[in-house]
Design a protein around this motif. Structure first.
Motif, PDB file in Angstrom:
ATOM      1  N   LEU A   1      38.152  14.257 -29.629  1.00  8.43           N
ATOM      2  CA  LEU A   1      37.265  15.223 -29.020  1.00  8.43           C
ATOM      3  C   LEU A   1      36.826  16.289 -29.782  1.00  8.43           C
ATOM      4  N   GLY A   2      35.382  16.513 -29.741  1.00  5.50           N
ATOM      5  CA  GLY A   2      35.022  17.443 -30.558  1.00  5.50           C
ATOM      6  C   GLY A   2      34.268  17.004 -31.732  1.00  5.50           C
ATOM      7  N   ASP A   3      34.185  15.838 -32.139  1.00  7.22           N
ATOM      8  CA  ASP A   3      33.832  15.210 -33.204  1.00  7.22           C
ATOM      9  C   ASP A   3      32.031  15.184 -33.038  1.00  7.22           C
ATOM     10  N   ARG A   4      31.225  15.528 -34.131  1.00  3.19           N
ATOM     11  CA  ARG A   4      29.883  15.616 -34.110  1.00  3.19           C
ATOM     12  C   ARG A   4      29.512  14.283 -34.134  1.00  3.19           C
ATOM     13  N   VAL A   5      28.494  13.716 -33.294  1.00  7.71           N
ATOM     14  CA  VAL A   5      28.407  12.128 -33.428  1.00  7.71           C
ATOM     15  C   VAL A   5      26.835  12.035 -33.270  1.00  7.71           C
ATOM     16  N   MET A   6      26.183  10.957 -33.688  1.00 10.69           N
ATOM     17  CA  MET A   6      25.025  10.452 -33.455  1.00 10.69           C
ATOM     18  C   MET A   6      25.295   9.470 -32.578  1.00 10.69           C
ATOM     19  N   SER A   7      24.500   9.172 -31.544  1.00 10.14           N
ATOM     20  CA  SER A   7      24.746   8.023 -30.508  1.00 10.14           C
ATOM     21  C   SER A   7      24.198   6.905 -31.036  1.00 10.14           C
ATOM     22  N   GLY A   8      24.564   5.652 -30.756  1.00  9.21           N
ATOM     23  CA  GLY A   8      24.349   4.437 -30.906  1.00  9.21           C
ATOM     24  C   GLY A   8      23.322   4.077 -29.877  1.00  9.21           C
ATOM     25  N   GLN A   9      22.696   3.132 -29.653  1.00  5.36           N
ATOM     26  CA  GLN A   9      21.518   2.436 -28.758  1.00  5.36           C
ATOM     27  C   GLN A   9      22.188   1.435 -27.824  1.00  5.36           C
ATOM     28  N   LEU A  10      22.832   0.519 -28.576  1.00  5.28           N
ATOM     29  CA  LEU A  10      23.325  -0.847 -27.709  1.00  5.28           C
ATOM     30  C   LEU A  10      24.560  -0.527 -27.155  1.00  5.28           C
ATOM     31  N   CYS A  11      24.695  -0.903 -25.746  1.00  6.69           N
ATOM     32  CA  CYS A  11      25.842  -0.469 -24.937  1.00  6.69           C
ATOM     33  C   CYS A  11      26.692  -2.045 -24.395  1.00  6.69           C
ATOM     34  N   ASN A  12      27.825  -2.159 -24.866  1.00  4.11           N
ATOM     35  CA  ASN A  12      28.652  -3.267 -24.331  1.00  4.11           C
ATOM     36  C   ASN A  12      28.393  -4.680 -24.806  1.00  4.11           C
ATOM     37  N   PRO A  13      28.055  -4.824 -26.201  1.00  4.72           N
ATOM     38  CA  PRO A  13      27.752  -6.251 -26.698  1.00  4.72           C
ATOM     39  C   PRO A  13      28.840  -7.254 -26.381  1.00  4.72           C
ATOM     40  N   CYS A  14      28.289  -8.331 -26.236  1.00  4.46           N
ATOM     41  CA  CYS A  14      29.379  -9.371 -25.709  1.00  4.46           C
ATOM     42  C   CYS A  14      30.577  -9.496 -26.676  1.00  4.46           C
ATOM     43  N   GLY A  15      30.374  -9.453 -28.163  1.00  9.32           N
ATOM     44  CA  GLY A  15      31.316  -9.753 -28.875  1.00  9.32           C
ATOM     45  C   GLY A  15      31.565 -11.249 -29.373  1.00  9.32           C
ATOM     46  N   GLN A  16      30.778 -12.210 -28.747  1.00 16.08           N
ATOM     47  CA  GLN A  16      31.249 -13.592 -28.861  1.00 16.08           C
ATOM     48  C   GLN A  16      29.771 -14.355 -29.372  1.00 16.08           C
ATOM     49  N   CYS A  17      28.713 -13.984 -29.137  1.00 14.72           N
ATOM     50  CA  CYS A  17      27.405 -14.732 -29.619  1.00 14.72           C
ATOM     51  C   CYS A  17      27.426 -14.657 -31.286  1.00 14.72           C
ATOM     52  N   GLU A  18      26.443 -15.497 -31.641  1.00 15.20           N
ATOM     53  CA  GLU A  18      26.237 -15.662 -33.183  1.00 15.20           C
ATOM     54  C   GLU A  18      26.019 -14.199 -33.585  1.00 15.20           C
ATOM     55  N   ASP A  19      25.145 -13.336 -32.936  1.00 18.76           N
ATOM     56  CA  ASP A  19      25.079 -11.928 -33.609  1.00 18.76           C
ATOM     57  C   ASP A  19      25.980 -11.246 -33.795  1.00 18.76           C
TER      58      ASP A  19
ATOM     59  N   HIS B   1      25.802  12.379 -22.050  1.00 15.06           N
ATOM     60  CA  HIS B   1      25.463  11.005 -21.938  1.00 15.06           C
ATOM     61  C   HIS B   1      26.491  10.062 -22.421  1.00 15.06           C
ATOM     62  N   VAL B   2      26.435   8.695 -22.252  1.00 15.07           N
ATOM     63  CA  VAL B   2      27.457   7.975 -22.659  1.00 15.07           C
ATOM     64  C   VAL B   2      26.634   7.040 -23.761  1.00 15.07           C
ATOM     65  N   THR B   3      27.636   6.850 -24.749  1.00 17.10           N
ATOM     66  CA  THR B   3      27.319   5.890 -25.618  1.00 17.10           C
ATOM     67  C   THR B   3      28.298   5.013 -26.191  1.00 17.10           C
ATOM     68  N   ASP B   4      28.197   3.783 -26.546  1.00 12.17           N
ATOM     69  CA  ASP B   4      29.232   3.059 -27.203  1.00 12.17           C
ATOM     70  C   ASP B   4      29.644   3.322 -28.640  1.00 12.17           C
ATOM     71  N   SER B   5      30.993   3.525 -28.472  1.00 15.15           N
ATOM     72  CA  SER B   5      31.386   3.965 -29.838  1.00 15.15           C
ATOM     73  C   SER B   5      31.497   2.860 -31.012  1.00 15.15           C
ATOM     74  N   ARG B   6      31.268   1.857 -30.818  1.00 15.24           N
ATOM     75  CA  ARG B   6      31.016   0.670 -31.743  1.00 15.24           C
ATOM     76  C   ARG B   6      29.678   0.747 -32.396  1.00 15.24           C
ATOM     77  N   ALA B   7      28.759   1.460 -31.715  1.00 13.21           N
ATOM     78  CA  ALA B   7      27.332   1.742 -32.434  1.00 13.21           C
ATOM     79  C   ALA B   7      27.186   3.130 -32.628  1.00 13.21           C
ATOM     80  N   ALA B   8      27.938   4.055 -32.337  1.00 13.77           N
ATOM     81  CA  ALA B   8      27.662   5.439 -32.694  1.00 13.77           C
ATOM     82  C   ALA B   8      28.364   5.785 -34.122  1.00 13.77           C
ATOM     83  N   CYS B   9      27.890   6.891 -34.788  1.00 15.89           N
ATOM     84  CA  CYS B   9      28.377   7.205 -36.071  1.00 15.89           C
ATOM     85  C   CYS B   9      28.579   8.727 -36.055  1.00 15.89           C
ATOM     86  N   LEU B  10      29.885   8.921 -36.813  1.00 17.53           N
ATOM     87  CA  LEU B  10      29.914  10.348 -37.108  1.00 17.53           C
ATOM     88  C   LEU B  10      28.909  10.841 -37.779  1.00 17.53           C
TER      89      LEU B  10
END
Length: 352
Positions: free
Chosen positions: A73-91, A121-130
């Motif tokens: 909580l309170g961290d300054r963040v730059m949001s990422g774009q992609l939401c909920n990638p599958c985690g299983q495909c080649e990419d 707004h909601v962003t995926d933490s796996r795409a966001a950056c501090l």
């Protein structure tokens, strides 16, 4: 956005408190408008309406999902774009700079799901950056797409320090950042654009070789060859959506050189002479992955770079900002300050 090809409408909605395990709820401080947002508004992407626009956001973490470990909580963040990638495909299972190509997602914020033109707004933490302390929320929002996109394009081009990189559409939101990133890497930049304000901006951010595309392709190619000792640019990045820009980008590139296409016109065309008889290698490039984005942010902070911004204050000013953007009068990036209090406090800390 309630209707395609209609002005944005300001509406009250519930705060999005139901978070997925990897989600971040971000208190928006600044959100930016991008050409992709205009493409969404024009119906060039499949969307479910109504939709909150903007895929470029920066703010502070207001809540975290159950699986989030890298943010608090309170961290300054730059949001990422992609939401909920599958985690299983080649990419998803491939290199970091490939994960953003996953197609088994909920989409991107501001495109497939609600974006950053909102108090929260909601962003995926796996795409966001501090967001590094040296980078303001205004710059962070602008870098969320424009910065990470053009930075990856430079890496994709393969151009080495001391060699020549041509940038077509160099005086726009992405281009003026691309000039700065390339110069910081020791790359010689040839900036090409077709608007007086854009050409001026190219010079302001340090480009020594600035060419006016309105002189015509033959003239521009001749000028590029003169600058490069008769060869042409080692690599070229095309950031212009004009139908003839890709042809021009290939034409200014030396034999066996690389042309990276970033802009997204409906149809692209390549001269067979350039593609076959001059062996121009054409690559496409999209967003940078998280590791490359983190590298981009660090480099931006280290070299004290600047984003040229057209600023409005308050979400109610966004429809007017969009009209100015469409007119071509915006110099650099168009941004909306959503939380004026936090923005002013952050700016005061940075300017002490």
């Amino acid at each position: 956005m309630a209707e395609l090809n209609k002005p944005y409408q300001l509406r009250q909605v519930q705060r999005p408190d139901a978070l997925g395990p990897f989600d971040l709820l971000v208190k928006t401080v600044v959100a930016s408008f991008c050409h992709t947002d205009l493409m969404v508004l024009e119906g060039l992407f499949p969307v479910n309406l109504p939709l909150t626009a903007s895929h470029e956001g920066a703010g502070t973490v207001a809540a975290v999902g159950s699986a989030v470990t890298e943010f608090k909580l309170g961290d300054r963040v730059m949001s990422g774009q992609l939401c909920n990638p599958c985690g299983q495909c080649e990419d998803c299972l491939g290199p970091d700079d490939q994960k953003q190509y996953c197609t088994n997602t909920r989409g991107a914020i501001g495109v497939g799901v609600d974006g950053a033109f909102a108090d929260y707004h909601v962003t995926d933490s796996r795409a966001a950056c501090l967001l590094p302390d040296e980078i303001s929320f205004a710059d962070g929002a602008s870098l969320a797409c424009a910065g990470r996109t053009v930075y990856r394009a430079i890496k994709t081009s393969g151009v080495q320090p001391g060699r020549f990189l041509a940038i077509v559409g160099a005086g726009g939101g992405l281009g003026h950042l691309g000039i700065q990133f390339a110069l910081a890497k020791g790359i010689e930049v040839i900036a090409i654009d077709a608007r007086d304000g854009a050409l001026e901006l190219c010079r302001e951010v340090g480009a020594k070789h600035v060419l006016d595309a309105r002189a015509g392709q033959e003239s521009v190619v001749a000028q590029v060859r003169k600058i490069t000792g008769g060869h042409g640019a080692d690599s070229t990045i095309n950031l212009s959506g004009h139908s003839a820009a890709l042809i021009s980008a290939c034409a200014v590139t030396r034999n066996h050189g690389t042309m990276v296409q970033v802009a997204g016109p409906d149809v692209t065309s390549i001269s067979i002479f350039d593609l076959v008889f001059r062996d121009i290698r054409v690559k496409g490039s999209m967003l940078a992955g998280r590791d490359t984005t983190t590298e981009m942010l660090a480099e931006y902070a280290e070299h004290d770079m600047k984003v040229q911004t057209h600023v409005v204050y308050g979400l109610d000013q966004v429809p007017g900002m969009v009209e100015i953007f469409k007119s071509g009068a915006v110099k650099g990036k168009a941004i909306c300050v959503v939380d004026r209090g936090v923005f002013d406090q952050d700016d005061a800390v940075r300017t002490r």
